[in-house]
Scaffold this active site. Sequence first.
Site, PDB file in Angstrom:
ATOM      1  N   LYS A 297      35.470  32.089 -13.751  1.00  0.00           N
ATOM      2  CA  LYS A 297      34.005  32.148 -13.791  1.00  0.00           C
ATOM      3  C   LYS A 297      33.558  33.421 -13.074  1.00  0.00           C
ATOM      4  O   LYS A 297      33.148  33.386 -11.919  1.00  0.00           O
ATOM      5  CB  LYS A 297      33.405  30.902 -13.136  1.00  0.00           C
ATOM      6  CG  LYS A 297      31.998  30.601 -13.654  1.00  0.00           C
ATOM      7  CD  LYS A 297      31.541  29.218 -13.222  1.00  0.00           C
ATOM      8  CE  LYS A 297      30.138  28.932 -13.687  1.00  0.00           C
ATOM      9  NZ  LYS A 297      30.047  28.613 -15.112  1.00  0.00           N
TER      10      LYS A 297
ATOM     11  N   ARG B 285      37.872  25.424  -8.710  1.00  0.00           N
ATOM     12  CA  ARG B 285      37.704  26.444  -9.753  1.00  0.00           C
ATOM     13  C   ARG B 285      37.402  27.815  -9.145  1.00  0.00           C
ATOM     14  O   ARG B 285      37.873  28.841  -9.648  1.00  0.00           O
ATOM     15  CB  ARG B 285      36.624  26.014 -10.738  1.00  0.00           C
ATOM     16  CG  ARG B 285      36.582  26.882 -11.975  1.00  0.00           C
ATOM     17  CD  ARG B 285      35.707  26.289 -13.052  1.00  0.00           C
ATOM     18  NE  ARG B 285      34.310  26.241 -12.650  1.00  0.00           N
ATOM     19  CZ  ARG B 285      33.355  25.638 -13.344  1.00  0.00           C
ATOM     20  NH1 ARG B 285      33.648  25.027 -14.483  1.00  0.00           N
ATOM     21  NH2 ARG B 285      32.113  25.637 -12.933  1.00  0.00           N
TER      22      ARG B 285
END
Length: 339
Positions: free
Chosen positions: A183, A80
């Site tokens: 993120k 991620r």
Amino acid sequence: MDNINWSGLTFGYLKTDYNVRAYYRSGKWGELEISDSEYVPMHIAATCLHYGQEAFEGLKAFRGKDGKIRIFRMRENALRLQSSARGIMMAELPVELFEKAVVESVKRNERFVPPYESGASLYIRPLLIGMSAQVGVKPAQEYLFVVFVTPVGPYFKEGFKTTPVGIYREYDRAAPHGTGIYKVGGNYAASLAAGEIAHAAGYSAVLYLDAKEKKYIDECGPANFFGIKNNTYITPASSSILPSITNKSLIQLAESMGMNIERRPIPLEELTTLEEAGMCGTAAVISPIQRVDDVERGQSYVFSKDGKPGTVCTQLYNKLRAIQYGDESDEYGWVTILE
Ligand SMILES: *Cc1c(COP(=O)(O)O)cnc(C)c1O
């Protein structure tokens, strides 16, 4: 430091012994460095300061009954972070370097991994930032990757419980083709104003609707949304929500419990038909929702009249925690046990 009150810990920062760092310079990543400083010296024109070249991760290590330390799904966090790096034009960190840094940061701070009985855990915060000077709007040439850790208390101090969340239609966290799927700190900056208003009004989080039509559920400030009805686990499909690793894990557990899974847009009105609803993320695993208030419209959707979490939320929560702490076998290969 040797007498930390483990069960009195909150979700805050407590200084630990070491952090682990690596620099990207001249087109390549250097060796891991161990630091005992809590500070990062940087150029006043670093891109992380001016243009938001900053991405982070959050994961946890748990001490089991057997005394062993388990890190939950760190490879997923590594992947991620790579996606976030691509999203905002930062140098990608190799998965192996990420994993090595995470393991090293936990090992070097082993004395801060809370004991099993406390219900606390070690929160691991990897961070990737643009370091070199740039006054024109351009990506940096140099990057710093840091991993620090801090022990955090059990999220539910008085036991697993529900909280209310609020919809504030005048605020958006992320745009449909923006950075919501990464993120990055910028999404959090965008959520602070609504978050403060919601907290002051007694809500644990803001539940965002899709920014374009305000018709569908997107996610909460720092956590994904899911609902339960008719033996089905339903979670939004959206181009502006962060792919939560907790959500991904809960989906697998729900499937193994014989539930159906639906990933699709969830219209706001559908809340009236849900039997249970929850927020999910690393911090709490599941934070069950007591009710959703559509604040400007004065409408409420209630999931728990007595404030108690629903049975499916409770089952999923217990199951995931049991795997994280090593109480149940790790059927899915989610856990890295430190030797
Ligand atoms: C980190 C984060 C989550 C939760 O992801 P996990 O991998 O489950 O911790 C959800 N939403 C947002 C916006 C996040 O930043």
